[in-house]
Motif scaffolding. Structure first.
Motif, PDB file in Angstrom:
ATOM      1  N   PHE A   1       0.877  -1.178  -0.057  1.00 43.49           N
ATOM      2  CA  PHE A   1       0.016   0.008  -0.003  1.00 43.49           C
ATOM      3  C   PHE A   1       0.839   1.266  -0.102  1.00 43.49           C
ATOM      4  O   PHE A   1       0.506   2.244  -0.825  1.00 43.49           O
ATOM      5  N   VAL A   2       1.938   1.358   0.902  1.00 46.37           N
ATOM      6  CA  VAL A   2       2.845   2.341   0.900  1.00 46.37           C
ATOM      7  C   VAL A   2       3.551   2.536  -0.571  1.00 46.37           C
ATOM      8  O   VAL A   2       3.472   3.803  -0.928  1.00 46.37           O
TER       9      VAL A   2
ATOM     10  N   VAL B   1       1.264   4.357  -2.964  1.00 39.71           N
ATOM     11  CA  VAL B   1       0.975   5.603  -2.549  1.00 39.71           C
ATOM     12  C   VAL B   1       2.060   6.370  -3.100  1.00 39.71           C
ATOM     13  O   VAL B   1       2.061   7.566  -3.531  1.00 39.71           O
TER      14      VAL B   1
ATOM     15  N   LEU C   1       1.615   6.825  -6.663  1.00 30.24           N
ATOM     16  CA  LEU C   1       0.530   7.971  -6.851  1.00 30.24           C
ATOM     17  C   LEU C   1       1.354   9.288  -6.945  1.00 30.24           C
ATOM     18  O   LEU C   1       0.891  10.102  -7.433  1.00 30.24           O
ATOM     19  N   ALA C   2       2.123   9.556  -5.783  1.00 35.94           N
ATOM     20  CA  ALA C   2       2.554  10.850  -5.334  1.00 35.94           C
ATOM     21  C   ALA C   2       3.454  11.229  -6.658  1.00 35.94           C
ATOM     22  O   ALA C   2       3.656  12.416  -7.083  1.00 35.94           O
TER      23      ALA C   2
ATOM     24  N   ASN D   1      -2.834  15.589  -3.364  1.00 38.17           N
ATOM     25  CA  ASN D   1      -1.633  15.686  -2.673  1.00 38.17           C
ATOM     26  C   ASN D   1      -1.746  15.928  -1.134  1.00 38.17           C
ATOM     27  O   ASN D   1      -0.846  15.391  -0.476  1.00 38.17           O
TER      28      ASN D   1
ATOM     29  N   VAL E   1      -2.201  12.311   0.085  1.00 39.50           N
ATOM     30  CA  VAL E   1      -0.733  11.418   0.134  1.00 39.50           C
ATOM     31  C   VAL E   1       0.018  12.020   1.309  1.00 39.50           C
ATOM     32  O   VAL E   1       0.513  11.233   1.902  1.00 39.50           O
TER      33      VAL E   1
ATOM     34  N   ILE F   1      -1.205  10.671   4.289  1.00 39.13           N
ATOM     35  CA  ILE F   1      -0.919   9.059   4.475  1.00 39.13           C
ATOM     36  C   ILE F   1       0.428   9.014   4.869  1.00 39.13           C
ATOM     37  O   ILE F   1       1.079   7.927   5.759  1.00 39.13           O
TER      38      ILE F   1
ATOM     39  N   GLU G   1       2.007   7.142   8.062  1.00 38.99           N
ATOM     40  CA  GLU G   1       2.900   5.946   8.060  1.00 38.99           C
ATOM     41  C   GLU G   1       4.114   6.231   9.146  1.00 38.99           C
ATOM     42  O   GLU G   1       4.541   5.516   9.795  1.00 38.99           O
TER      43      GLU G   1
END
Length: 289
Positions: free
Chosen positions: A21-22, A25, A28-29, A53, A56, A59, A63
């Motif tokens: 998942f990280v 992300v 995606l960033a 943004n 992200v 998240i 994290e």
């Protein structure tokens, strides 16, 4: 809770699903940063991109908190890992006012965390370790390459500077020309200018051809020798260095695995003896019964 038993957060951050998942992300960033380079997309979807943004960033911040909580009751051990320090600085920089625009671009560096996948692939570990080990030797090869470039550049200015000032007019121009020849791009055209002279084979700027001079033999010897030395010989040297480093890396990994293999063999031997002893005890118990 014992130190050897990870808390629930520790099991979460160590799970494959969490790390996948990280990684998603992070990708995606990177995509969002790329989309922000298009003014038309920003004009149409600017608010949506800014919202993503911020999501992200949230998240990433979560994290960091989860990874610090996974180390409870000593969360400061989080900063003993260089990757963790880098992530923390990126998140903090993104949260500071006035630094958001720069921090968004800096988050691209988080893609380097994907390199952690190398830990699960032994073959990639060998390749990466070989590249790192070969850096010192490659440095000496590059130094030798620079010396070769310098010698040939000075010689090229002396031999072809009058005929071809576009490619060999001075030292830095000759160095750029020879560097492009190392990529085997356009070296035949440069050879033809010296072979036929700038009058018969025009320069990119014909006005520079003021002293045409054809040197067929010198041009062939100069250009062919440089291409052979610069591309074939040095390329083979680099390949040989990397292959040798890969062999050394593979041997070192095998040596690391050897002690664990010996331990497993000894453990199997002890277990076999224990089974034999258990069988003897069972026989004695059966006789007494």
């Amino acid at each position: 809770m014992s130190a050897s038993t990870p808390n629930p957060l520790g099991r979460l951050v160590a799970s494959a699903a969490f790390n996948r998942f990280v990684t998603a992300v992070i990708v995606l960033a990177a995509v969002l940063v790329g989309l922000e380079t298009y003014p038309s997309l920003m004009a149409r979807y600017g608010p949506t991109l800014h919202l993503l943004n911020n999501l992200v960033l949230a998240i990433f911040a979560l994290e960091v908190l989860l990874r610090m909580g996974a180390l409870w009751p000593r969360p400061l051990r989080y900063f003993l890992d260089g990757w963790n320090v880098f992530d923390f600085l990126i998140v903090v920089g993104s949260l500071l006012p006035g630094l958001g625009a720069y921090a968004v671009a800096a988050r691209l560096l988080r893609l380097l965390r994907v390199l952690r996948l190398i830990r699960t692939l032994p073959d990639l570990q060998i390749i990466l370790g070989a590249l790192l080990r070969s850096i010192p030797s490659i440095g000496y090869v590059l130094l030798l390459m620079l010396l070769l470039l310098y010698v040939y550049a000075v010689a090229g200015v002396f031999l072809f500077g009058a005929n071809d000032p576009f490619h060999f007019g001075n030292l830095h121009t000759a160095l750029l020309t020879l560097f492009s020849i190392l990529t085997l791009e356009g070296w035949v055209d440069v050879l033809r200018v010296q072979y036929f002279g700038c009058e018969r084979f025009e320069l990119p700027d014909p006005a520079l051809c003021v002293q045409p001079q054809a040197q067929p033999l010198v041009a062939v010897v100069y250009m062919v020798s440089f291409v052979l030395l610069g591309t074939l010989v040095f390329l083979n040297l680099l390949v040989g260095i990397i292959v040798n480093s890969m062999d050394e890396m593979r041997k070192s990994l095998q040596e690391r695995k050897a002690p664990s293999s010996d331990l497993e063999a000894r453990l199997a031997e002890v277990q076999a003896k224990l089974r034999e002893a258990q069988a003897l005890l069972d026989n004695l118990a059966g006789r007494r019964g």
